[in-house]
Design an enzyme around this catalytic site. Structure first.
Site: not given
Length: 769
Positions: A426, A429, A476, A499, A550-551
């Site tokens: 995962c 995580k 980015d 951007d 997501h970390t």
């Protein structure tokens, strides 16, 4: 039973937070640099990147030293010590949560804390002094006023009356230094030094009351010889513009007032539960620890040793560095603290403005030019300890060893798991509870189009595209290049949004991807919170909603964003009148760059301890400045092409514009706006690791061999982080556009070249000086 020692590899088992960059804390940083404590993370919170050495301040005022001679570069010293440097000001303490409250950033957690913020002249105690007098501390404010006074006296005639309030050694020494410098400046310009007059006011019966009679007599004679009015037994009770009033009712005309008396502790300390003395200084025991909070230490002028009261003198702050470092190390490793007893007598070397000084210790009085040379040698050797940083020894450069930090059983299990038991599934995580706590207090800006986001988490975000709009997508991601997660979060968000703004779009939503080093849950949670707090502040300012992300855990801190933007829908051919593309350059246009160059070389230098702290401060300020308003300004002034400068550097991004536009371009090297220090670090051969890849584009430069030796040539290839916008603007509107950018706060925006018709040469870029 004490849990077993921790395995090597974790950098942050315990946090020691140093509040203030005084003389004691610089000593603590140096001691930890030379002998790191595995598992202990140091954080320095200080408003000023360069801290002055008070012993050399009069010499600086007198003109004997430069600014850098008398200042310790705290950001550089912290980097050397492996400490985090947070550029901010403490304004409070939450004792229960064990956090330092700061003026401009989220609270900073601590396991142990030390305070070394110096004293503050209490100008508010005298009516009008706060408005009309300049206190000698904080020294950066005094220096700003001093520089303005220098400039005014150098450029304007007329009589100027300067008064110093405070008859101690600090006041007398500062007055003599100011008089020496200012009279020499007038004489150098052929003007009469009698345009200046000086006066000293003290409520005491005599000057320098803590020194012996011979020392006092020497300075009385010196002041009389220099024509200084000395008003003893004269308490200043009121200050107005152009005059001050004594307690006897007499008024004295003055033009500049310097306040060097009535020092006390910072006012915010009154709202803590720390025990303070009558002057607001933090009371500490023999181990320099607060008796009212065992996790807080204090040293230097802000501290008052209950059992050993002493005069506020720099010698004590300097000598407290070793015992404070040793006791902080002992506290964090669970060992007994060691008492510190300051000496009863100390040597004071007091200058007289010119290169002459007096030595005072007990009944001793020695005077002469040789005493000044003695003092100068001592001061320069002290500064060299912190500015001339020696190479780290091999032992200290190795990976962290086994930590001596004492953890409880739960923390010990977390530490072992963080090193040895993490799975890679995962995306490794971060645990749900840690993540939810870290993100709980974040408040992303609300947008009506967001149907499912962080306010109602699900497997994915759901966002509507408003009628008449097209979507703009960008992404980015990069690893942290500074040790402050809050500022890094700001820079990462600005970098990603660039951007969107360059395309002429508005930012709508963002999804984050973050990597956080393994560690104790509390440390991981705070890192995530600090980083995402900085990022969300930037996103909210741009009207962009964070909708998810997501970390995961990894070896380095890193952050990126996938950002969606909105732009007016185009026709069937995809064109939109509001869209700015790289292919929209037109011959005859002017090239405008909205931010200065140099982030790549400066941070490469920072990693090698070769950059001054103020250079890094300016670079970070530039990186934290949003390009949103700049993009709007460029569009309003007729820009038809735009891009944001990032990893490919100025030349790389310009080539990306000339090719699809079918044009050539001319750049004026002398016109390029550069961050302070960038030319110096490039000249020293310090370049970003991306520089070599970018230099391959040199073939796009016509007659490039003629420009290789130009000092600014390497900066064409310098990779930028959160760089400025490069745009083509009609020549007739360029000056108005530039003025508007400056008014919006893009003070370094510049016209750097022009767009040319295509020629027969293969190289599209021409350079001029």
């Amino acid at each position: 039973m004490q849990p077993p020692q921790q395995p090597p590899g974790l950098q942050a088992l315990r946090d020691i937070v140093l509040v203030g960059g005084g003389h004691t804390h610089v000593g603590v940083l140096k001691r930890f640099a030379m002998n790191p404590e595995p598992g202990v993370r140091l954080t320095l919170i200080c408003r000023d990147t360069h801290t002055p050495y008070s012993g050399m301040l009069p010499g600086y005022v007198a003109g004997h030293y430069t600014y850098d001679d008398v200042h310790i570069d705290l950001r550089r010293l912290a980097e050397y010590a492996g400490a985090r440097f947070f550029s901010d000001e403490a304004i409070g303490i939450d004792h229960e949560a064990q956090t330092v409250l700061c003026r401009s950033r989220p609270p900073v957690p601590y396991d142990w804390m030390s305070i070394n913020i110096g004293s503050t002249p209490r100008v508010e105690a005298v009516s009008g002094a706060d408005e009309h007098a300049i206190p000698v501390k904080p020294i950066h404010q005094f220096n700003d006023r001093w520089q303005r006074l220098l400039q005014r006296i150098e450029t304007h005639g007329g009589h100027t009356r300067v008064a110093v309030v405070g008859g101690g050694a600090g006041g007398v020494e500062l007055l003599l230094a100011m008089q020496y410098r200012l009279t020499r400046e007038l004489a150098a310009r052929g003007r009469d030094p009698t345009e200046l007059s000086f006066a000293l006011f003290t409520r005491g019966e005599q000057i320098l009351p803590t020194h012996n009679a011979r020392v006092r007599a020497h300075f009385r004679d010196t002041l009389a010889c220099r024509g200084v009015e000395v008003h003893t037994a004269t308490e200043v009770v009121d200050v107005e513009a152009g005059r001050l009033q004594a307690a006897d009712g007499s008024w004295h005309p003055v033009d500049e007032i310097v306040w060097v008396t009535n020092a006390g502790g910072a006012t915010w300390l009154r709202d803590t539960r720390l025990a303070l003395d009558d002057d607001g200084f933090i009371q500490v025991d023999d181990t320099l620890r607060s008796p009212s909070d065992s996790r807080i230490f204090a040293a230097g002028d802000i501290a008052s040793q209950v059992n050993h009261p002493r005069e506020k003198a720099g010698v004590f702050a300097v000598r407290q560095g070793k015992p404070l470092a040793d006791n902080l190390r002992a506290a964090v490793t669970g060992r007994p603290l060691t008492p510190y007893h300051p000496q009863a007598k100390w040597l004071a070397l007091i200058s007289t403005g010119d290169r002459h000084a007096v030595a005072s210790r007990g009944g001793l009085c020695l005077a002469g030019d040789w005493v000044w040379r003695w003092k100068d040698g001592i001061d320069r050797r002290f500064m060299a300890r912190f500015n001339d940083l020696p190479p780290m020894n091999e032992k200290s450069m190795q990976a962290p060893g086994v930590s001596r930090v004492v953890l409880d059983e739960e923390e010990n299990a977390q530490a072992i798991s963080a090193i040895a038991m993490r799975c890679g599934g995962c995306g490794a995580k971060v645990g749900a509870s840690v993540l939810s706590r870290a993100l709980a207090s974040l408040e992303p800006v609300a947008r009506d189009e967001v149907r499912v986001g962080l306010h109602a988490p699900d497997d994915a975000a759901v966002v509507r595209v408003p009628p008449g709009k097209d979507m703009v997508h960008t992404i980015d991601f990069f690893r942290a290049f500074i040790d402050d997660p809050y500022v890094f979060g700001k820079v990462a968000a600005n970098h990603a949004l660039g951007d969107i703004f360059a395309m002429g779009a508005e930012a709508q939503t963002a999804t984050a991807v973050a990597t956080v080093p393994q560690g104790l849950e509390a440390k991981v949670e705070d890192t995530i919170y600090q980083m995402m707090r900085g990022a969300v502040e930037v996103l909210n300012e741009a009207g962009c909603t964070l909708v998810g992300g997501h970390t995961g855990e990894g070896s380095e801190l890193a952050l990126g964003f996938a950002v969606n933007g909105l732009i007016d829908a185009g026709g069937d051919d995809g064109a939109s009148e509001s869209m700015l593309t790289k292919g929209g350059l037109r011959p005859g246009q002017t090239l405008i760059l909205t931010k200065p160059l140099g982030t790549g070389t400066l941070f490469a230098a920072h990693a090698r301890l070769a950059a001054r702290g103020r250079w890094i401060d300016a670079a970070l300020a530039s990186m934290c400045q949003s390009s949103r308003q700049a993009a709007s300004c460029l569009r309003e002034n007729g820009a038809t092409a735009c891009t944001d400068l990032t990893g490919f550097g100025l030349l790389g991004h310009l080539v990306e514009m000339t090719r699809p536009s079918g044009v050539e371009a001319e750049l004026a090297l002398a016109a390029l706006p550069l961050l302070e220090g960038a030319e110096e670090t490039v000249a020293a051969g310090i370049l970003s690791s991306l520089q070599s890849a970018n230099v391959r584009l040199r073939r796009a430069i016509r007659d490039q061999a003629d420009w290789v030796e130009h000092p600014r040539y390497p900066l064409l290839f310098d990779p930028q982080t959160a760089g400025g916008l490069l745009a083509g603007v009609p020549a007739e509107r360029a000056e108005a556009c530039l003025a508007a950018l400056h008014a919006l706060g893009y003070t370094r925006a510049a016209i750097i070249g022009r767009v040319l018709d295509p020629g027969k040469a293969l190289e599209p870029i021409q350079l001029t000086d």
